[in-house]
Design a protein around this motif. Structure first.
Motif, short mmCIF file in Angstrom:
data_model
loop_
_atom_site.label_atom_id
_atom_site.label_comp_id
_atom_site.label_asym_id
_atom_site.label_seq_id
_atom_site.Cartn_x
_atom_site.Cartn_y
_atom_site.Cartn_z
N PRO A 8 0.84 -1.20 0.00
CA PRO A 8 0.00 0.00 0.00
C PRO A 8 0.87 1.25 0.00
CG PRO A 8 0.13 -0.91 2.19
CD PRO A 8 0.84 -1.88 1.30
N ILE A 9 0.29 2.41 -0.26
CA ILE A 9 1.06 3.65 -0.30
C ILE A 9 1.59 4.03 1.08
CG2 ILE A 9 -0.83 5.26 0.03
CD1 ILE A 9 2.02 5.58 -2.57
N GLY A 10 0.96 3.52 2.11
CA GLY A 10 1.43 3.72 3.48
C GLY A 10 0.93 2.58 4.35
N ILE A 11 1.72 2.20 5.37
CA ILE A 11 1.29 1.14 6.29
C ILE A 11 0.52 1.83 7.42
CG2 ILE A 11 2.05 -0.77 7.75
CD1 ILE A 11 2.72 -1.19 4.83
N MET A 12 -0.79 1.86 7.30
CA MET A 12 -1.61 2.65 8.21
C MET A 12 -2.58 1.82 9.05
SD MET A 12 -0.40 5.62 7.53
CE MET A 12 -1.51 6.71 8.40
N THR A 13 -2.96 0.64 8.58
CA THR A 13 -3.96 -0.16 9.27
C THR A 13 -3.37 -1.50 9.70
OG1 THR A 13 -4.79 -1.29 7.30
CG2 THR A 13 -5.71 0.88 7.78
N LEU B 283 -4.53 -4.34 8.86
CA LEU B 283 -4.50 -5.18 7.66
C LEU B 283 -3.24 -4.92 6.85
CD1 LEU B 283 -5.85 -7.22 5.79
CD2 LEU B 283 -7.09 -5.30 4.71
N HIS B 284 -2.88 -3.65 6.70
CA HIS B 284 -1.63 -3.33 6.00
C HIS B 284 -0.44 -4.00 6.67
CE1 HIS B 284 -3.46 0.74 4.49
NE2 HIS B 284 -3.80 -0.27 3.72
N VAL B 285 -0.42 -3.96 8.00
CA VAL B 285 0.70 -4.54 8.75
C VAL B 285 0.79 -6.04 8.50
CG1 VAL B 285 1.64 -5.00 11.05
CG2 VAL B 285 0.68 -2.75 10.52
N GLN B 286 -0.34 -6.72 8.58
CA GLN B 286 -0.32 -8.17 8.42
C GLN B 286 0.05 -8.57 7.00
OE1 GLN B 286 -0.46 -10.09 11.04
NE2 GLN B 286 -0.86 -8.31 12.35
N GLU B 287 -0.46 -7.85 6.02
CA GLU B 287 -0.09 -8.15 4.63
C GLU B 287 1.39 -7.89 4.40
OE1 GLU B 287 -4.39 -7.24 2.44
OE2 GLU B 287 -2.85 -5.67 2.51
N ALA B 288 1.89 -6.80 4.94
CA ALA B 288 3.31 -6.48 4.78
C ALA B 288 4.18 -7.50 5.49
CB ALA B 288 3.58 -5.07 5.31
N ALA B 289 3.69 -8.05 6.60
CA ALA B 289 4.47 -9.05 7.33
C ALA B 289 4.73 -10.27 6.45
CB ALA B 289 3.73 -9.46 8.60
N LEU B 290 3.72 -10.71 5.73
CA LEU B 290 3.89 -11.86 4.85
C LEU B 290 4.88 -11.54 3.73
CD1 LEU B 290 0.22 -13.19 4.57
CD2 LEU B 290 2.15 -14.28 5.74
N ARG B 291 4.76 -10.36 3.15
CA ARG B 291 5.69 -9.97 2.08
C ARG B 291 7.13 -9.93 2.60
NH1 ARG B 291 1.64 -5.95 1.25
NH2 ARG B 291 0.33 -6.37 -0.57
N PRO C 267 6.54 -4.63 10.44
CA PRO C 267 5.85 -5.84 10.02
C PRO C 267 6.81 -6.95 9.61
CG PRO C 267 5.70 -4.14 8.33
CD PRO C 267 6.25 -3.49 9.55
N GLY C 268 6.50 -8.16 10.06
CA GLY C 268 7.21 -9.34 9.60
C GLY C 268 8.50 -9.67 10.31
N VAL C 269 8.87 -8.92 11.35
CA VAL C 269 10.14 -9.19 12.01
C VAL C 269 10.17 -10.59 12.61
CG1 VAL C 269 11.57 -8.55 14.00
CG2 VAL C 269 10.79 -6.80 12.41
N ASP C 270 9.15 -10.95 13.37
CA ASP C 270 9.13 -12.28 13.99
C ASP C 270 9.06 -13.38 12.94
OD1 ASP C 270 9.25 -11.32 16.63
OD2 ASP C 270 7.09 -10.98 16.65
N LEU C 271 8.24 -13.18 11.92
CA LEU C 271 8.12 -14.18 10.86
C LEU C 271 9.46 -14.37 10.16
CD1 LEU C 271 6.50 -16.05 9.01
CD2 LEU C 271 5.85 -14.02 7.66
N ALA C 272 10.10 -13.27 9.79
CA ALA C 272 11.37 -13.37 9.08
C ALA C 272 12.42 -14.07 9.92
CB ALA C 272 11.84 -11.98 8.65
N ARG C 273 12.44 -13.79 11.21
CA ARG C 273 13.43 -14.45 12.08
C ARG C 273 13.24 -15.96 12.11
NH1 ARG C 273 13.02 -9.96 16.94
NH2 ARG C 273 14.48 -8.44 16.03
N SER C 274 12.02 -16.41 11.86
CA SER C 274 11.77 -17.85 11.84
C SER C 274 12.15 -18.49 10.51
CB SER C 274 10.28 -18.14 12.14
OG SER C 274 9.47 -17.85 11.01
N ARG D 178 -1.20 0.24 18.37
CA ARG D 178 -0.29 -0.80 17.86
C ARG D 178 1.13 -0.59 18.41
NH1 ARG D 178 -1.94 -0.25 13.06
NH2 ARG D 178 -0.36 1.13 12.20
N HIS D 179 1.57 0.66 18.43
CA HIS D 179 2.90 0.95 18.96
C HIS D 179 2.98 0.62 20.45
CE1 HIS D 179 3.36 4.24 15.62
NE2 HIS D 179 3.37 3.01 15.13
N LEU D 180 1.93 0.97 21.19
CA LEU D 180 1.94 0.74 22.64
C LEU D 180 1.97 -0.75 22.97
CD1 LEU D 180 -0.57 3.45 23.91
CD2 LEU D 180 1.93 3.51 23.97
#
Length: 223
Positions: free
Chosen positions: A47-52, A54-62, A84-91, A127-129
């Motif tokens: 997306p043009i910005g990671i704002m929601t 859903l954006h975070v979860q989709e970006a995590a997979l990418r 997004p995706g830090v934990d997934l990528a580490r695995s 999300r940040h908190l």
């Protein structure tokens, strides 16, 4: 030091190339002679910005899928404050994976007793908190403040309007006791130095902080 130092790969998970270019410019001082290359990558299908959420979860997979394609990297950086995706990528890879929120907050904790965060939009703050509680850093948070008017991620780091909004937010955080301010969006990097000079307190670009950690991980092992 080897001429074949593995590159640090900084991934912008949104599709705004202007944000990637601004990040790359902010990282120019980290491109050391004889040191690792710093590659800045844009996810064109994001997306043009990671704002929601859903954006975070989709970006995590990418990001996780991309990490599997870069075993040549010395480090991989998820360059969105929601990381997004830090934990997934580490695995999925043995390459060091760093999120910019982790890096920015840890840098702030090393520089001041209390820190604050400037978010690009109010919806990002819960999300940040959540992540700050996971880090155990929420007890040293003076506060997190969103920009008082909507701006795009790309606009957040350039122009007088966005600088004024950042000054307003940073001044509020300073009044709340923050001795360091973390920019809660990778797009804000263009205003970091000026904001620090005007506020008179430490201002941390989390992408720069992440690259500093990556360099610390790579350089000691080079011949």
């Amino acid at each position: 030091m080897s001429d074949a130092s593995p590159p640090i790969v900084v991934v912008n998970p949104n599709s705004d190339e202007a944000v990637t270019q601004a990040m790359s410019a902010a990282l120019e001082g980290f491109r050391l002679g004889g040191g690792p290359a710093i590659e800045c990558v844009t996810f064109d299908d994001g997306p043009i910005g990671i704002m929601t959420e859903l954006h975070v979860q989709e970006a995590a997979l990418r990001f996780g899928q991309y990490a599997q394609t870069r075993p040549d990297a010395g480090a991989l950086i998820s360059a969105c404050y929601s990381q997004p995706g830090v934990d997934l990528a580490r695995s999925l890879t043995r390459v060091p994976v760093i999120g910019i929120q982790d890096a920015g907050v840890l840098s702030a904790l090393a520089r001041a007793d209390l820190f604050g965060v400037i978010a690009v939009a109010p919806g990002s703050i819960p999300r940040h908190l959540r992540h700050l509680r996971r880090l155990g850093a929420d007890r040293r948070l003076a506060g997190e403040v969103a920009l008082s008017e909507p701006v795009s991620v790309a606009e957040s780091g350039r122009g007088e309007r966005s600088f004024g909004l950042l000054m307003e937010a940073g001044s509020r955080l300073a009044a709340m006791g923050a001795g360091a301010v973390v920019l809660g969006c990778a797009g804000m990097s263009g205003h970091r130095a000026r904001l620090e000079a005007e506020l008179g307190i430490v201002v941390i670009d989390p992408t720069q902080a992440a690259v500093a950690l990556a360099l610390a991980a790579i350089l000691p092992g080079q011949a």
